[in-house]
Write a protein that holds these residues in place. Structure first.
Motif, short mmCIF file in Angstrom:
data_model
loop_
_atom_site.label_atom_id
_atom_site.label_comp_id
_atom_site.label_asym_id
_atom_site.label_seq_id
_atom_site.Cartn_x
_atom_site.Cartn_y
_atom_site.Cartn_z
N SER A 902 36.48 47.35 38.94
CA SER A 902 35.49 46.68 38.10
C SER A 902 35.12 45.30 38.67
O SER A 902 33.97 44.86 38.54
N ALA A 903 36.08 44.61 39.33
CA ALA A 903 35.76 43.29 39.89
C ALA A 903 34.96 43.42 41.18
O ALA A 903 33.95 42.74 41.37
N LEU A 904 35.40 44.33 42.08
CA LEU A 904 34.69 44.47 43.35
C LEU A 904 33.31 45.09 43.16
O LEU A 904 32.42 44.90 44.01
N LYS A 905 33.11 45.83 42.10
CA LYS A 905 31.79 46.40 41.84
C LYS A 905 30.75 45.30 41.70
O LYS A 905 29.57 45.46 42.06
N VAL A 906 31.19 44.13 41.20
CA VAL A 906 30.27 43.00 41.03
C VAL A 906 30.26 42.13 42.30
O VAL A 906 29.20 41.71 42.76
N LEU A 907 31.42 41.91 42.88
CA LEU A 907 31.50 40.96 44.00
C LEU A 907 30.86 41.50 45.27
O LEU A 907 30.27 40.74 46.04
N LEU A 908 30.96 42.80 45.51
CA LEU A 908 30.40 43.37 46.73
C LEU A 908 28.88 43.41 46.71
O LEU A 908 28.24 43.60 47.74
#
Length: 910
Positions: A902-908
């Protein structure tokens, strides 16, 4: 002494215990549940009433359940009463010895109409019994018809045996005797049946006639056969009356068979025979006509006349006419008997209907008009019955008394109608007087409100239509007065409407002229439509007429617009080469969108952009060629008056009237002072004044502040070498007429950053390229989202399997920071698993601004407080790559994987 309050509490406590604690329940749901459980025990009606009375004050919802149970009990009680009433009627029909089938069928119909529960006991059983009783009677009537046919067949068998040798008849005698006896037994059983009294009245005479005819034929056959047997045994015995048997016996005795001599009829005068035949034939024709039309009374008189004619002329007429007369008399006899029975049956039904008019329930009473029509119908039916049959005075007396008694209701209704008619007449006369007075007081509309004027007229019309019923004679007297009054009141409006119609017809003709014009003038059309609307709002006319006029007014203008649209569509249909190029590129882009290949989509988009830019370049070439041609024409026109000078370069096309003016001034300044004065050139026409200048319509710019030209933001006309004034390079200000040569360093339009205006695309090509680009952008977004999801899934798989080869390539990660941190992530995945980095996960969630699971919220708040105290430490948004590596270095956990995803879905994506 017990107080009323304590008694009431005692009753509520009793009811509470009766209902299982419904009154003391804490919530409405519990109260309703206990009431339902109590109602399953089918309590008495008195208990239901008491509980409903007390519970309706406290809880309407629970009381509704009790009320429904009470209503159901009342309905069932009413159904039981109806069932008992109709059961008694059915039982009376079943117990009667003589049952009428029509009464049995009417019982079922009337019971269903009254709402009796025919599907429940005891009505279901009684209905079945009645149906079986009716079926038995119908079977009995059918058996009578069968017996009649059987008797006819037996008689035919006997007649056939009389044409054969008497030996055959003697051989078949025993079988024939058994059949005749069996027929008689069946006929006797039918008569002895319990339901024989209920059989229709026409069937017993049929059975008796068949019995008598069969016995007569049977007795004659037996007697003739006995004579034949005796004559065969004794030659002196008399011969039987059967001709075939007598001839056979004569041959057996040796006596030749001789035909019996015919008795010669006495000779009759042909005139007498003709007169007798004519008289009998006339009576026969009359009887046959009356029988065919079914007139019982007239057929009886015609039958008597034919009988008298046969008595008088029976010996004179021939046998064929005599047989026809006897057949007609037999038919008349049957018709007379049947019609007498049927007429009495119809009279009894009419008497029953007349007597039942005043015996209806209170809710089903007949009104005055309905009673009058019913009585008229009943009397007409009685007259028709009397015309076709013999009258019955006893039934007529009952019928007339019942009708006279019912007519009292009609008399009361007629008196009431008469009084109402007089009142309605007075109201209508008052309305006519009011309309006349209003017409005199309002010859024009108040404040030119003709719609209100028309509305008042319609209100008068509605009041006249709702004025109540009056007689036809009175209405014929009042209608001319009303028409004259309303015509007088509507005269001003009608005159204005005539003028409005003339004006509208003139506007229709004007619309036709505008529609037929080669060039459609939109301003004239709008002005004409506004005049029409003003006329329509000012003067009201009939809705249908106004719609027809509006259609006639609108048609020529619509035709002109349709013609214009058709021409535009034809022009758009005839695509040019550039439009076809754009269309082909748009179709190629749509095909690439369908393929789902991102590289193909981008290539197709580039091709479409190239096609559009090619149109712009072509338009720029056309514009440059036009400028050169215009310059050449100007030079050719000024050649006789100006000296020949070498042509250096064509000036750029002026962009506006102001540019053109500056260009002229610069040309004058550039001329050398030593040049001889040339002859005066013809005066150039003054430039047209600028009517409207388009402002800067970019977002955030003000309309009234024009954009500064050039790259320095100076005023219009300022140059790089202008210095402090308008003069040369030294910066000294020079007068307007003494300026040095002006260097036009603005360049062409391309130097200023403006692309040449592209030619206008056709509607088809424009829509095609716009839709194709929109679809391409959506497809690229979709493919990017899919690629992002696949890369993230590969990253989590590599972490789970501790295999760095499964990590996605750097170009698939999508983020520059992610591509830079990929080597660190590879080392973290390749290394041995370390303890979970809970703080790194929290920092990633803070960097991505995604929610943290509830069990880790306290830790996230604590970490946020720590970060507030560390001013020089980098923020989580700056170190999310290292935090990701710390998480990947730890052990794989499904919950942590979901949080990381859920975090990398936004950061990438950033």
């Amino acid at each position: 002494m017990t107080s009323p309050t304590s008694a009431k509490h005692t009753d509520i406590a009793h009811l509470d215990s009766l209902t299982g604690g419904a009154f003391t329940a804490a919530t409405s749901g519990e109260r309703a549940s206990r009431i339902r459980e109590w109602l399953l025990g089918n309590p008495a009606a008195e208990q239901l009433s008491e509980v409903f009375k007390e519970l309706s004050i406290k809880d309407k919802g629970a009381a509704k359940l009790v009320r429904e149970k009470l209503d159901e009990a009342r309905r069932s009680k009413g159904q039981e009463a109806l069932a008992a009433e109709w059961a008694a009627r059915a039982q009376a029909l079943i117990d009667t010895a003589k049952l009428n089938i029509a009464d049995a069928l009417a019982w079922q119909r009337d019971a269903a109409k009254a709402g009796a529960p025919l599907s429940k006991e005891p009505l279901a059983t009684l209905k079945t019994q009645l149906a079986e009783r009716v079926r038995g009677i119908e079977d009995l009537q059918h058996q009578v018809q069968v017996q009649r046919e059987a008797a006819v067949l037996l008689a035919q068998r006997i007649e056939v045996l009389s044409t054969k040798p008497w030996g055959d008849a003697q051989a078949a005698l025993d079988a024939l005797r058994a059949d005749v006896e069996h027929w008689q037994t069946q006929a006797t059983a039918l008569v002895a049946h319990v339901s024989w009294a209920s059989v229709d009245l026409k069937f017993p005479p049929l059975l008796d006639a068949s019995r008598g005819q069969l016995l007569v034929v049977w007795d004659a056959f037996q007697a003739a056969l006995n004579l034949a047997v005796a004559a065969a045994a004794d030659a002196s015995a008399p011969l039987p009356p059967v001709p075939v048997w007598a001839d056979e016996l004569r041959i057996a005795r040796g006596v030749p068979a001789e035909a019996p001599p015919k008795q010669a009829k006495p000779k009759i005068d042909p005139e007498v025979r003709a007169q007798a035949s004519a008289a009998v034939r006339a009576a026969l024709t009359t009887l046959e006509l009356e029988v065919a039309e079914g007139h019982g009374k007239a057929s009886a008189g015609a039958a008597n006349a034919l009988r008298n004619a046969l008595k008088e002329f029976g010996k004179v007429i021939d046998g064929k006419l005599e047989n026809q007369a006897h057949a007609a008399l037999a038919a008349a006899g049957e018709l007379e008997g049947w019609q007498r029975w049927r007429a009495d049956q119809i009279r009894e039904e009419l008497v029953t209907k007349a007597e039942g008019l005043l015996k209806r329930p209170e809710g089903q009473a007949i009104g005055g008009r309905k009673m009058q029509e019913t009585l008229r119908t009943l009397r007409d039916q009685w007259k028709q019955t009397d015309q076709g049959g013999v009258p019955n005075h006893a039934l007529w007396k009952r019928f007339d008394e019942a009708c006279n008694e019912a007519y009292k209701v009609v008399e009361g209704w007629l008196e009431k109608v008469k009084a109402e008619s007089a009142e309605h007449k007075a109201q209508r006369l008052a309305l006519i007087a009011e309309v006349n007075a209003w017409a005199e007081a309002n010859r024009t509309a108040l404040d030119d409100d003709w719609k209100g004027f028309n509305r008042i007229l319609h209100q008068f019309g509605d009041r006249w239509r709702e004025g109540g019923h009056v007689g036809e004679k009175v209405f014929a007297e009042l209608q001319p007065l009303w028409k004259a009054a309303i015509a007088n009141a509507a005269a001003p409006l009608e005159a204005l409407q005539a003028q409005s119609l003339a004006a509208r017809h003139a506007m229709i003709e004007e619309a036709k002229v505008l529609g037929d014009a080669p060039v459609l003038r939109i301003d004239a059309v709008k002005a004409l439509q506004q005049r029409w609307q003003a006329q329509a709002h000012a003067v009201p006319i009939d809705r249908r007429q106004e719609q027809k006029l509006w259609d006639a007014f609108r048609k020529p203008i619509d035709d002109a617009f349709n013609r214009k649209t058709t021409e535009r569509e034809k022009a758009e249909t005839a695509l040019g080469a550039r439009d076809r190029m754009v269309l082909d590129a748009a179709k190629a882009l749509e095909a690439a969108n369908a393929s789902g290949d991102a590289q193909a989509i981008r290539a197709a988009m580039a091709a479409l952009e190239a096609a559009l830019q090619g149109q712009a370049q072509a338009q720029a070439d056309v514009t440059a060629a036009g400028v050169q041609e215009q310059a050449a024409q100007s030079a050719a026109a000024e050649a006789p008056n100006m000296p020949v000078a070498p042509v250096q370069s064509a000036p750029a096309a002026p962009e506006s009237v102001a540019d053109a003016a500056e260009t002229d001034v610069a040309a004058e300044d550039a001329a050398p002072p030593e040049a001889p004065a040339a002859p005066a050139a013809p005066a150039k026409p003054a430039p047209k004044p600028v009517v409207a200048v388009r402002g800067d319509d970019r977002p955030g710019m003000k309309k009234e502040a024009p954009a500064a030209p050039g790259g320095r933001g100076g005023k219009f006309g300022d140059r790089k070498d202008a210095g402090a004034g308008r003069g040369g390079r030294d910066g000294a200000a020079a007068p307007w007429g003494e300026r040095g040569p002006r260097r036009d360093d603005r360049g062409d339009r391309g130097d200023r950053g403006f692309a040449p205006a592209a030619p206008r695309l056709g509607d088809t090509a424009f829509r095609a390229q716009r839709d194709a680009l929109e679809h391409a952008q959506l497809a690229l977004k979709k493919l990017a989202a899919q690629a992002h999801g696949e890369a993230l899934t590969q990253l989590l798989t590599a972490w789970e399997k501790r295999d760095a080869s499964l990590l996605p390539p750097a170009q698939e990660l999508g983020n520059r920071a992610a591509a830079q941190n990929r080597p660190v992530w590879v080392k973290a995945v390749e290394g041995s698993a370390k303890p979970q980095a809970a703080q790194s996960l929290l920092r990633l969630e803070m960097a991505a601004e995604v929610p943290t699971p509830a069990e880790h919220l306290d830790a996230r708040r604590g970490l946020q407080l720590q970060l507030l105290t560390r001013r020089n430490d980098p923020a989580p948004a700056q170190t999310w790559g290292q935090d990701t590596a710390a998480v990947l270095a730890g052990e794989f956990n499904a919950a942590d994987a979901r949080r990381l995803q859920s975090a990398l879905k936004v950061l990438l994506k950033r």
